[in-house]
Enzyme design. Structure first.
Site, PDB file in Angstrom:
ATOM      1  CB  THR A 536      -0.955   0.008   1.211  1.00 40.25           C
ATOM      2  OG1 THR A 536      -1.767  -1.156   1.138  1.00 40.25           O
ATOM      3  CG2 THR A 536      -1.861   1.229   1.206  1.00 40.25           C
ATOM      4  CG  PHE A 538       0.233   4.791   3.539  1.00 37.40           C
ATOM      5  CD1 PHE A 538       0.798   3.547   3.299  1.00 37.40           C
ATOM      6  CD2 PHE A 538      -0.917   4.858   4.315  1.00 37.40           C
ATOM      7  CE1 PHE A 538       0.230   2.394   3.816  1.00 37.40           C
ATOM      8  CE2 PHE A 538      -1.493   3.701   4.842  1.00 37.40           C
ATOM      9  CZ  PHE A 538      -0.919   2.473   4.588  1.00 37.40           C
TER      10      PHE A 538
END
Ligand code: PEP
Ligand code: MN
Length: 635
Positions: A536, A538
């Site tokens: 992921t 960010f």
């Protein structure tokens, strides 16, 4: 022996125990662990354990069964982790040391240092004293070599490692180096071990050519008993009957040593194989086996090397190895150690400034969405690693933006996309809606799902597992194979908290390993996702006033809309190709209140010649509407 102290031991009692043991001729080390504090007492004398057990403050006395004491896992259960300057060694770090076999000249070591640093090495190696099989081979530049090493280390910010061959050189070398290396041929040179240990500095201890693991750990014991705690063990291949490689890399030594000792262990595939084209596979194998790092020989011109040319990598090969290690490290649940770059130093200064404004009590705050133990919290801690930043939990993504804008938080950590599930669209909309906030950086983390349950729960008893729907679907294969029912929950860390509260032996949660720590759960299975390439990304957001205008940036995030007419988007995009700018991502979102109109979000690389980017931006502004730069940062 190990003296386990009572949890409530008084300082005076502890002092008395230490003095008693020292008066009997023992050396005493205090080891503060997560659960208990112990004293390790070692020495040439044996004393009656019962006498020690009777001292006030002593909970238990355990004899150490191994001949090595200070190095043994019996004495210290947790892994030893220490810093060498800015570099962390041990634990879940993969630390890569690189450089030539020998320092040959000032130019050669500086050129190599720059190349290996650029590729991601964090320490520089190079022999100034070369213990050679033949007295007629190149013996090294001695003190002059140490001086060049120091210069190259300072230039690149890397601590330096070099071999010591004589106790007489220890004081001189101390002025130049950060880590003493004890070579394979000297592993049992006990006078050398005693002198080097007494310097109290970090030591890289190679395994001897024909040393058993126990002999190797005994050598570490000499170093530790003489005064250093910072020993890095290095498996570099042993002599066997095999002649196809220079030595035989004993990779099983890595997990064996890790069971016996708390010390970090690294692998040297260069000396183990002696062959350049065998270094890369064995380096990866070393990390896969659980090593905490590698030491690799690299030379800008291996054909001309004065020693070990055939096993030295070309800088390009080393760069390829570092790329592979980046991927592999996260698969084995570790992280490549990096040197703090300019961005982090700037950030640390900003963090300090933010904390100073609040007064000495307030560290600066990074807001993330979710409960403690959420992957977003892990991202915050990864990005601000080493800075005095507190990760604070908020309930909704929009609260991250509100809190950063109001000053309740200094930074926000916002997930933008997952490599399996795609973009988190709500956050793209929020980035547009908060024009006073900017993206100042990004961090990518590997999402590693674990099965967590109350302590004592057995895997075979679990009937239901709770987690966020995305985590459940990413682990569906694993759950189906075991006939476990998946139940949706609003978030992963929340599910862990709930399972912890329920105390039901038939339920479990899927969440991060950090969540297990927060909610007192056991990790029953690690990395249960079907696809390990689960990352992921960010964005780190901040108010405009937190941005240093002079920071070095290489990535831009932009947003704009275009007129509702033929070719309007394509004319904007063609500006990027016209200026040779590499576009990394394109995302479109509907404009609220304007049905069938869209905002386009673009990420692109900023070239080293910044003016090219600035000119392209000027041109796109004339071709688009509502153009805005969401952030310029280091990607
Ligand atoms: C070296 O690291 O250059 C070296 C001589 O290694 P070893 O002692 O393992 O042979
Ligand atoms: Mn060598």
């Amino acid at each position: 022996m190990i003296i386990v102290l009572h949890n409530m031991v008084k300082d005076a009692e502890k002092q008395h125990i230490k003095e008693y043991l020292e008066s009997k001729g023992l050396k005493v080390r205090e080891i503060v662990g997560e659960k208990e504090t112990v004293l390790g007492a070692v020495g040439p004398v044996s004393i009656d354990i019962r006498q020690v057990e009777l001292l006030p403050g002593v909970a238990q006395v355990i004899p150490i069964s191994k001949p090595y004491k200070l190095a043994s896992r019996e004495l210290k259960k947790e892994d030893t982790v220490f810093d060498v300057g800015p570099v962390t060694v041990g634990g879940n770090r993969v630390c890569v040391i690189a450089g030539p076999c020998a320092v040959e000249s000032r130019e050669q070591i500086i050129e190599t240092a720059l190349a290996v640093k650029k590729a991601g090495a964090v320490m520089l190696r190079g022999g100034a004293f070369k213990p050679r099989t033949s007295p007629y081979s190149f013996q090294g530049l001695g003190e002059e070599g140490c001086r060049y090493l120091k210069e190259a280390g300072e230039l690149t910010g890397m601590p330096v490692v070099t071999e010591i061959v004589s106790p007489a050189d220890a004081e001189m070398m101390k002025e130049y180096i950060d880590v003493y290396q004890i070579g394979a041929r000297n592993m049992q040179n006990f006078e050398l071990l005693k002198k080097v240990g007494s310097m109290g500095m970090p030591v890289l201890l190679k395994r001897g050519l024909s040393a058993t693991i126990e002999e190797w750990l005994m050598a570490a014991e000499y170093l530790m008993a003489s005064g250093t705690d910072k020993v890095i063990l290095c498996e570099r291949g042993i002599r066997t009957y095999e002649t196809m490689t220079r030595n035989t890399l004993d990779l099983s030594a890595v997990p064996v040593v890790q069971k016996l000792s708390h010390l970090p262990v690294i692998v040297d595939p260069s000396h183990a194989t002696g062959l350049r084209n065998k270094v890369l596979p064995m380096a990866l194998a070393g990390i896969a086996a659980g090593a905490h790092g590698l030491t690799i020989e690299v030379h800008p011109n291996p054909e001309q090397a004065s020693s070990d040319g055939p096993q030295s990598l070309y800088p390009e090969q080393f760069e390829k190895l570092m790329g592979d290690l980046e991927t592999l490290s996260s698969v084995v649940g570790k992280e490549l150690t990096r040197l703090p770059d300019k961005r982090h130093l700037e950030l640390a200064a900003k963090v300090k400034e933010a904390a100073d404004i609040k007064g000495s009590t307030g560290s600066s705050k990074a807001a993330f969405q979710g409960m403690h133990g959420a992957y977003s919290e892990q991202a915050a801690l990864t990005y601000f690693n080493g800075s005095d930043v507190e990760a604070v939990s908020v309930s909704h993504f929009s609260n991250i933006f509100k809190d950063v804008l109001s000053g309740d938080a200094d930074w926000g950590v916002v997930p933008l996309e997952n490599s399996v599930a795609g973009s988190i669209l709500e956050n793209y909309d929020l980035l547009y809606r908060y024009p006073d906030l900017q993206i100042i950086g990004e961090v990518k983390i590997r999402v590693r799902h674990n099965l967590l349950a109350a302590s004592g729960t057995k895997l075979e008893d679990i009937k239901k597992v709770y987690s966020h729907p995305q985590a459940l679907s990413q682990c569906a294969d694993w759950l189906e194979k075991r006939g476990i029912e998946a139940v949706s929950f609003y978030d992963t860390a929340g599910a862990a908290a709930w399972v912890s509260n329920e105390k039901n032996p038939a339920i479990a949660a899927i969440a991060s390993a950090d969540a297990a720590g927060y909610y007192g759960l056991d990790v029953l299975a690690e990395g249960i996702e079907t696809n390990p390439h689960n990352y992921t990304r960010f964005a780190i957001i901040a108010r405009q006033d937190m941005i240093s205008p002079d920071s070095s940036v290489d990535k831009a995030s932009l947003v704009f809309s275009v007129a509702d007419e033929a070719g309007s988007l394509s004319s904007c995009l063609s500006v990027f190709s016209e200026y040779g700018l590499n576009m990394k991502k394109l995302e479109s979102r509907p404009i609220h209140g304007k049905p069938w109109s869209y905002m386009f979000y673009i990420d692109l690389d900023i070239p080293s010649d910044r003016t090219v980017f600035d000119k392209a931006v000027e041109k796109i502004k004339t071709l688009s509407e509502d153009f805005r730069i969401l952030g310029l940062y280091q990607g």
